[in-house]
Design a protein around this motif. Structure first.
Motif, PDB file in Angstrom:
ATOM      1  N   TYR A  53       0.836  -1.204   0.000  1.00 32.03           N
ATOM      2  CA  TYR A  53       0.000   0.000   0.000  1.00 32.03           C
ATOM      3  C   TYR A  53       0.872   1.254   0.000  1.00 32.03           C
ATOM      4  O   TYR A  53       0.606   2.215  -0.721  1.00 32.03           O
ATOM      5  N   LEU A  54       1.909   1.239   0.805  1.00 31.09           N
ATOM      6  CA  LEU A  54       2.794   2.401   0.851  1.00 31.09           C
ATOM      7  C   LEU A  54       3.558   2.577  -0.455  1.00 31.09           C
ATOM      8  O   LEU A  54       3.901   3.694  -0.833  1.00 31.09           O
ATOM      9  N   LEU A  55       3.802   1.491  -1.160  1.00 27.39           N
ATOM     10  CA  LEU A  55       4.472   1.577  -2.457  1.00 27.39           C
ATOM     11  C   LEU A  55       3.536   2.072  -3.553  1.00 27.39           C
ATOM     12  O   LEU A  55       3.958   2.779  -4.466  1.00 27.39           O
ATOM     13  N   THR A  56       2.254   1.684  -3.483  1.00 28.82           N
ATOM     14  CA  THR A  56       1.323   2.008  -4.565  1.00 28.82           C
ATOM     15  C   THR A  56       0.398   3.174  -4.250  1.00 28.82           C
ATOM     16  O   THR A  56      -0.019   3.883  -5.158  1.00 28.82           O
ATOM     17  N   GLY A  57       0.025   3.329  -2.991  1.00 33.99           N
ATOM     18  CA  GLY A  57      -0.890   4.394  -2.607  1.00 33.99           C
ATOM     19  C   GLY A  57      -2.357   4.037  -2.760  1.00 33.99           C
ATOM     20  O   GLY A  57      -3.222   4.852  -2.479  1.00 33.99           O
ATOM     21  N   HIS A  58      -2.656   2.826  -3.186  1.00 36.38           N
ATOM     22  CA  HIS A  58      -4.050   2.406  -3.389  1.00 36.38           C
ATOM     23  C   HIS A  58      -4.235   0.987  -2.863  1.00 36.38           C
ATOM     24  O   HIS A  58      -3.435   0.102  -3.157  1.00 36.38           O
ATOM     25  N   ARG A  59      -5.316   0.793  -2.121  1.00 33.01           N
ATOM     26  CA  ARG A  59      -5.573  -0.507  -1.509  1.00 33.01           C
ATOM     27  C   ARG A  59      -5.696  -1.613  -2.551  1.00 33.01           C
ATOM     28  O   ARG A  59      -5.112  -2.688  -2.423  1.00 33.01           O
ATOM     29  N   GLU A  60      -6.458  -1.357  -3.600  1.00 36.55           N
ATOM     30  CA  GLU A  60      -6.670  -2.382  -4.621  1.00 36.55           C
ATOM     31  C   GLU A  60      -5.369  -2.729  -5.343  1.00 36.55           C
ATOM     32  O   GLU A  60      -5.084  -3.893  -5.600  1.00 36.55           O
ATOM     33  N   ASP A  61      -4.592  -1.697  -5.659  1.00 36.62           N
ATOM     34  CA  ASP A  61      -3.300  -1.938  -6.304  1.00 36.62           C
ATOM     35  C   ASP A  61      -2.367  -2.712  -5.378  1.00 36.62           C
ATOM     36  O   ASP A  61      -1.596  -3.564  -5.828  1.00 36.62           O
ATOM     37  N   ALA A  62      -2.432  -2.417  -4.082  1.00 34.95           N
ATOM     38  CA  ALA A  62      -1.596  -3.126  -3.116  1.00 34.95           C
ATOM     39  C   ALA A  62      -1.965  -4.604  -3.066  1.00 34.95           C
ATOM     40  O   ALA A  62      -1.080  -5.473  -3.040  1.00 34.95           O
ATOM     41  N   GLU A  63      -3.253  -4.893  -3.066  1.00 33.40           N
ATOM     42  CA  GLU A  63      -3.690  -6.289  -3.058  1.00 33.40           C
ATOM     43  C   GLU A  63      -3.216  -7.012  -4.312  1.00 33.40           C
ATOM     44  O   GLU A  63      -2.733  -8.151  -4.234  1.00 33.40           O
ATOM     45  N   ASP A  64      -3.346  -6.349  -5.457  1.00 32.76           N
ATOM     46  CA  ASP A  64      -2.871  -6.942  -6.715  1.00 32.76           C
ATOM     47  C   ASP A  64      -1.356  -7.159  -6.679  1.00 32.76           C
ATOM     48  O   ASP A  64      -0.856  -8.197  -7.114  1.00 32.76           O
ATOM     49  N   LEU A  65      -0.640  -6.169  -6.157  1.00 36.02           N
ATOM     50  CA  LEU A  65       0.812  -6.254  -6.098  1.00 36.02           C
ATOM     51  C   LEU A  65       1.259  -7.428  -5.224  1.00 36.02           C
ATOM     52  O   LEU A  65       2.147  -8.192  -5.607  1.00 36.02           O
ATOM     53  N   VAL A  66       0.628  -7.593  -4.079  1.00 36.91           N
ATOM     54  CA  VAL A  66       0.979  -8.717  -3.195  1.00 36.91           C
ATOM     55  C   VAL A  66       0.685 -10.040  -3.890  1.00 36.91           C
ATOM     56  O   VAL A  66       1.495 -10.972  -3.853  1.00 36.91           O
ATOM     57  N   GLN A  67      -0.444 -10.110  -4.549  1.00 42.37           N
ATOM     58  CA  GLN A  67      -0.811 -11.356  -5.232  1.00 42.37           C
ATOM     59  C   GLN A  67       0.212 -11.696  -6.320  1.00 42.37           C
ATOM     60  O   GLN A  67       0.679 -12.833  -6.420  1.00 42.37           O
TER      61      GLN A  67
END
Length: 164
Positions: A23-37
């Motif tokens: 989240y801190l890298l992307t700034g968006h919750r949805e993007d953070a979830e995608d990034l982790v996945q």
């Protein structure tokens, strides 16, 4: 440090921390979830080699994927000559301002700030995760903190001790 016995145990134990970093890298919750996945999908084939201490490798994949995503999306930004109305400061305004300023940093600078000051890694650990020299971590952190102080001057007093 003894590592998790299985990939599933690792994900169950570290998912929250990985999402926070993403989240801190992307700034968006949805993007953070995608990034982790995406990062976890890339980690699975290498699990046997990293299972003893997977954290540095997983963080490295998160950062690299975040930078790659930023590069692919960068051309979609639209610039305008009109500024939006100034937001009204309220509870949490400092936090929002800092998150917005983080989003305006270059991806590597943002990664250094997140890993050093949010994930509390040492300079050496941050360098290892990013695959760069310790000196690069130091210079990126210095430049990022200067930029953050410019972008959020009201938080200058809170950023004074960071990086010194």
């Amino acid at each position: 440090m003894s590592g998790p016995e299985s990939f599933e145990e690792y994900v169950a134990a570290r998912r929250g921390a990985l999402l926070r970093t993403a989240y801190l890298l992307t700034g968006h919750r949805e993007d953070a979830e995608d990034l982790v996945q995406v990062a976890l999908v890339k980690v699975v084939p290498r699990w046997g080699r990293i299972a003893g201490d997977p954290e540095p490798y997983v963080r490295k994949v998160l950062v690299h994927e975040s930078v790659n995503r930023w590069r692919r999306r960068r051309w979609r930004e639209v610039h305008t000559d009109r500024l939006p109305e100034a937001p009204v400061a309220g509870p949490g305004a400092d936090r929002v301002a800092l998150q917005q300023a983080l989003a305006r940093l270059a991806p590597r600078q943002r990664a250094v700030i997140v890993l050093r000051y949010y994930d509390d890694l040492t300079e050496a650990e941050t360098a290892r995760v990013l695959g760069v020299a310790v000196g690069t971590v130091k210079s990126q952190a210095r430049d990022a903190l200067v930029r953050l102080r410019e972008l959020v001057p009201d938080l200058g007093h809170e950023l004074e001790d960071v990086g010194r």
